[in-house]
Design an enzyme around this catalytic site. Structure first.
Site, PDB file in Angstrom:
ATOM      1  N   GLU A  53      53.156   7.004 -46.917  1.00 25.90           N
ATOM      2  CA  GLU A  53      54.315   7.205 -47.575  1.00 25.90           C
ATOM      3  C   GLU A  53      53.905   7.131 -49.191  1.00 25.90           C
ATOM      4  OE1 GLU A  53      55.056   5.420 -44.900  1.00 25.90           O
ATOM      5  OE2 GLU A  53      56.171   7.151 -43.933  1.00 25.90           O
ATOM      6  N   HIS A 121      66.330   4.609 -38.356  1.00 18.54           N
ATOM      7  CA  HIS A 121      66.271   5.522 -38.491  1.00 18.54           C
ATOM      8  C   HIS A 121      68.308   5.887 -39.032  1.00 18.54           C
ATOM      9  CE1 HIS A 121      63.040   6.450 -36.055  1.00 18.54           C
ATOM     10  NE2 HIS A 121      62.712   6.969 -36.700  1.00 18.54           N
TER      11      HIS A 121
END
Ligand SMILES: Cc1ncc(C[n+]2csc(CCOP(=O)(O)OP(=O)(O)O)c2C)c(N)n1
Lengths: 351, 369
Positions: A53, A121
């Site tokens: 990321e 999530h």
């Protein structure tokens, strides 16, 4: 009607064809998958980054600095947290350089609960994002806005965070994107990669048109007189549903889909509260130091004497995560009945 | 710097004693002497003198910045004295300009020598440390040596350690696509290589078939603030980590401008030719410690690359002590004048906090939506 994922894909196609986007990248964004939610299928500039990321955000900043337009994706907002200081730097670069270095880049990432995605999530990012000065932050609630906000984000000379609800990815709206074929099946045949025999597949893009949803402009999704409900993204649909139900009982709810977190449409909020005298802010990020709190604070400061009831924030509970079992998830982020109860309480309050 | 005024024959002592001979004889004599003693890797005398001149300029400037800090005219000092032999050749070798056809610099806060070699005026560094509104890098908003010169593709220096590494891959990606063989250069410290961003850059730069034209460098001064190299590193050379990614890598003596110049030239040519990354670990002296945070006092036991090089040039007869002294004096005077000038210049106004939060200063203050 296009789904939100299809709308984003079409917007990105429009971006790479007409608005100078040269890179659309992130984990699994390129072929063969085209993104875990298929939002980047078939795009000619889409490529797969390493599983990194910080590398993705750093690369995007470098591309923007180098003078090219890019749209980078963080696969799930849940994994954007280790890039916070890079996001901070991207947001402060114009200021730190006294206006010399612009970073026109878009970072998109799926956010929020509603898909039983458990602890990693289901994170929200709106409140965190609102603390990144220098960024514009948008959160569409339907395909047409998803399309129009993406085009606006690509065109913006500032860095823009595009937070897309995981739960809305397959949501279909009731308005066509300009250029979209009216037959859903036709659209699918044109731009969805076939599940089988996808070898050599190429999308046939509809003749899309430019359609911009200006960043910072909200939309009234349900007009009403008794209370203003300010929300965005997935919660718009829940609030609309409750508004619809309560209308039958004579409780008239005005729902504002904010669409942009920053800048936000204060004028729309303000004139609505001036009309209704009551306000509820709804979102699913955790409640302690929530973006809705800022809006509630501002409403109190500027509209105190027009208010008939205390402004309220209905948000996700202040928990470390959202548990997988439906009992856990549903008791963590606002549900229809929570919104309904909150609206009833605010409406019932008498000064 | 003209050869005529600086070149004298023979060794240091000979140079001291020598009477003025005609310039022509002096040049010849010095060439002979230097060829015998030290051929400086074949670099021309002009170039050697230019490197020396810029090294001195950078050193004088940094020492001026320290004086400004110590006199209470600045809040903080951090900088690059000790890195001149690395930084000056870097600035000289790069293709200077704006846009993807030119090299990009992603520098850390010890890169004054590179900026000086690129042509930065002393006063612009002094404006930065004295937080003047006229500071061209940040308008008085940021620390010493947080340079930003878009006209030379110098990316803004950031305080967070090592974030510049993946950014360099981003600009290199744009340069590669542009196809004019420009490269991105990134510099940083040895301790900072523990940050994930360093690994990000090694990975992003070296993916098979998607290699990027980036010169990845580490200035190894053996310290991260107070933590010694051994306290952080298990690897023998930081450069070995690049090798694991099939990135061509070398370790150089960054205190020797000749070695640095030649190595960097070779690596830049390699990158331009192949489009692939290269890695240089340069060993340098952290001559004034970490920053004003630990006193900014000169560490006498460390090798001083400026004086070492200067003596070498004098020994080879390329430079005289007198000429060298003159160079120091000229820059010292320039530094003093620049400080005096910066003192008279305006500081940022309080209202200017709202400027440049967003492009065209829109939407900065939410109270005004
Ligand atoms: C991400 C981050 N963590 C901590 C710091 C505080 N800090 C400033 S300089 C420094 C040491 C850096 O050492 P090194 O990378 O070896 O570079 P040097 O200063 O020696 O050139 C630290 C820890 C910082 N600036 N950024």
């Amino acid at each position: 009607m296009a789904s939100v994922a299809q709308a984003i894909r079409m917007a990105l196609h429009y971006g790479e064809t007409n608005l100078g986007v040269k890179d659309i990248f992130g984990q699994d964004v390129g072929a063969p998958l085209g993104g875990v939610f298929t939002a980047t299928q078939g795009l000619k500039t889409a490529w797969n980054s390493p599983l990194d990321e910080r590398g993705i955000i750093g690369m995007a900043m470098g591309i923007a600095m180098g003078g090219d337009k890019c749209v980078a994706e963080i696969q799930f907002a849940d994994y954007i947290f280790n890039t916070i200081d890079l996001l901070k730097i991207a947001g402060n670069t114009l200021w730190c350089t006294n206006g010399q270095v612009q970073l026109p880049m878009v970072v998109m990432t799926p956010v929020g609960a509603g898909i039983f995605g458990s602890v990693y999530h289901s994170h929200s990012f709106d409140a965190w994002a609102s603390r990144l000065p220098g960024w514009k932050i948008v959160m569409p609630s339907n395909p047409l806005d998803a399309y129009g906000l993406m085009l606006a984000a690509i065109k913006d000379p500032n860095p823009v965070l595009y937070l897309k609800s995981k739960a809305l990815m397959r949501h279909k709206g009731d308005e066509l994107i300009p250029g979209e074929p009216s037959d859903e099946k036709e659209l699918k045949a044109m731009i969805d990669k076939p599940v089988q025999n996808a070898e050599g597949w190429k999308p046939r893009w509809p003749d899309l048109e430019e359609y911009i949803v200006p960043i910072g402009k909200g939309k009234i999704t349900h007009a009403g007189e008794h209370i203003t409900v300010v929300t965005y993204s997935r919660m718009v649909h829940l609030c609309d549903e409750v508004a619809h139900k309560l209308a039958g009982e004579g409780i008239s709810v005005e729902v504002i889909d904010l669409r942009s977190i920053y800048p936000y449409d204060w004028q729309m909020i303000k004139s609505s509260i001036e009309k209704t005298g009551r306000v509820l802010f709804v979102n699913e990020d955790t409640e302690v130091t929530n973006f809705g709190e800022h809006l509630a604070y501002r409403a109190t400061q500027e509209l105190f004497y027009q208010l008939m009831a205390r402004p309220r924030v209905l948000a996700g509970k202040n928990l470390p995560g959202i548990g997988l079992h439906p009992n856990l998830e549903k008791n963590s982020v606002p549900q229809l009945h929570d919104i309904e109860t909150a609206i009833r309480e605010v409406v019932a309050e008498v000064p | 710097m003209s050869k005529k005024t600086t070149v004298k024959a023979g060794s240091k002592s000979a140079a001291k004693k020598s009477v003025k001979t005609s310039a022509k004889t002096a040049v010849k004599a010095s060439k002979k002497a230097s060829a015998k003693a030290d051929n400086f890797g074949g670099l021309s005398e002009d170039l050697l003198l230019r490197i020396h001149d810029l090294m001195v300029k950078s050193r004088v400037l940094e020492e001026r910045l320290i004086k400004i800090y110590k006199a209470g005219e600045a809040y903080f000092w951090i900088g690059g004295p000790g890195e001149e032999a690395f930084g000056v050749p870097l600035g000289l070798l790069a293709r200077k300009g704006q846009g993807p056809a030119y090299d990009w610099f992603h520098l850390h806060y010890r890169c004054t020598p590179t900026m000086v070699a690129l042509g930065m005026n002393m006063v612009d560094s002094i404006r930065l440390i004295m937080n003047r509104a006229t500071d061209p890098s940040t308008g008085g908003r940021n620390f010493a040596n947080h340079y930003c010169f878009p006209q030379w593709n110098v990316a803004p220096v950031t305080s967070p350690i090592e974030v510049q590494y993946p950014l360099a891959c981003g600009t290199a990606h744009v340069q590669k696509r542009f196809g004019k063989k420009a490269l991105s250069i990134v510099t940083g410290g040895d301790a900072g290589t523990a940050e994930g961003d360093f690994a990000s850059a090694l990975i992003l730069a070296s993916r098979k078939g998607q290699e990027l034209p980036v010169l990845i460098t580490v200035q190894n001064n053996k310290f991260g603030i107070s933590t010694p190299f051994e306290g952080q590193h298990g690897e023998t050379h930081i450069a070995d980590r690049a090798k694991a990614f099939n990135i061509r890598a070398r370790v150089i003596n960054g205190n020797d401008p000749v070695e640095t110049y030649l190595a960097m030239q070779e690596e830049m040519e390699y990158i331009r030719k192949t489009g692939k990354p290269s890695f240089i670990e340069a060993h340098v002296s952290r001559l004034y410690g970490h920053s004003s945070a630990d006193g900014a006092n000169k560490k006498a036991h460390l090798l001083d690359p400026v004086f070492t090089f200067e003596n070498r040039l004098i020994d080879a007869g390329i430079l005289t002590e007198k000429a060298a002294k003159k160079i120091w004096e000229i820059y010292e005077a320039e530094g003093v004048a620049a400080q005096e000038q910066a003192r008279t210049e305006p500081v940022p106004t309080p209202e200017s906090v709202w400027e440049h939060v967003y492009v065209d200063s829109e939407n900065a203050d939410w109270r005004k939506f």
